[in-house]
Design a protein around this motif. Structure first.
Motif, PDB file in Angstrom:
ATOM      1  N   UNK A   1       0.642  -1.289   0.104  1.00 46.16           N
ATOM      2  CA  UNK A   1       0.017   0.080  -0.048  1.00 46.16           C
ATOM      3  C   UNK A   1       0.753   1.187   0.129  1.00 46.16           C
ATOM      4  N   UNK A   2       2.008   1.327  -0.393  1.00 45.34           N
ATOM      5  CA  UNK A   2       2.936   2.287  -0.398  1.00 45.34           C
ATOM      6  C   UNK A   2       2.276   3.650  -1.657  1.00 45.34           C
TER       7      UNK A   2
ATOM      8  N   UNK B   1      -4.804   2.051  -9.107  1.00 40.35           N
ATOM      9  CA  UNK B   1      -5.671   2.882  -8.015  1.00 40.35           C
ATOM     10  C   UNK B   1      -5.216   1.985  -6.836  1.00 40.35           C
ATOM     11  N   UNK B   2      -5.675   2.646  -5.534  1.00 39.74           N
ATOM     12  CA  UNK B   2      -5.658   1.775  -4.474  1.00 39.74           C
ATOM     13  C   UNK B   2      -7.282   1.960  -4.114  1.00 39.74           C
ATOM     14  N   UNK B   3      -7.259   0.505  -3.259  1.00 43.66           N
ATOM     15  CA  UNK B   3      -8.840   0.507  -2.340  1.00 43.66           C
ATOM     16  C   UNK B   3      -8.620   1.494  -1.237  1.00 43.66           C
ATOM     17  N   UNK B   4      -9.906   1.949  -1.085  1.00 40.50           N
ATOM     18  CA  UNK B   4     -10.197   3.087  -0.077  1.00 40.50           C
ATOM     19  C   UNK B   4      -9.706   2.307   1.253  1.00 40.50           C
TER      20      UNK B   4
ATOM     21  N   UNK C   1      -5.779   0.664   0.926  1.00 40.04           N
ATOM     22  CA  UNK C   1      -4.780   1.113   0.102  1.00 40.04           C
ATOM     23  C   UNK C   1      -3.951   0.099  -0.632  1.00 40.04           C
ATOM     24  N   UNK C   2      -4.688  -0.921  -0.892  1.00 43.79           N
ATOM     25  CA  UNK C   2      -3.862  -2.099  -1.750  1.00 43.79           C
ATOM     26  C   UNK C   2      -4.153  -1.734  -3.101  1.00 43.79           C
TER      27      UNK C   2
ATOM     28  N   UNK D   1       8.018  -1.239  -4.057  1.00 45.18           N
ATOM     29  CA  UNK D   1       8.618  -1.787  -2.879  1.00 45.18           C
ATOM     30  C   UNK D   1       8.671  -3.275  -2.357  1.00 45.18           C
ATOM     31  N   UNK D   2       7.286  -3.613  -2.900  1.00 49.54           N
ATOM     32  CA  UNK D   2       6.774  -5.067  -2.525  1.00 49.54           C
ATOM     33  C   UNK D   2       6.842  -6.045  -3.762  1.00 49.54           C
TER      34      UNK D   2
END
Length: 65
Positions: free
Chosen positions: A12-13, A25-28, A31-32, A56-57
């Protein structure tokens, strides 16, 4: 080019979203990463490669056609 993501590896960075917002995009809720399209729009290929390199992952994969 095809984009793949591993939501289980994502931390989730948000670097992918900052680098290629037309693709990621990111899940609200947590943040994934979410994939908006697995085929980047014309001209976005290098941004997606940069996002994959900067993750980073290592949760983003790029499959070249």
């Amino acid at each position: 080019m095809r984009v793949e993501i591993d939501q289980h590896a994502c931390v989730g960075s948000g670097q992918c979203l900052l680098t290629a917002p037309d693709v990621f995009d990111q899940r609200d809720s947590d943040a994934i990463v979410e994939l908006l399209t697995d085929t980047p729009p014309d001209g976005q290929e290098q941004l997606v490669r940069n996002a994959a390199r900067g993750c980073p992952a290592a949760a983003i994969g790029v499959v070249e056609d």
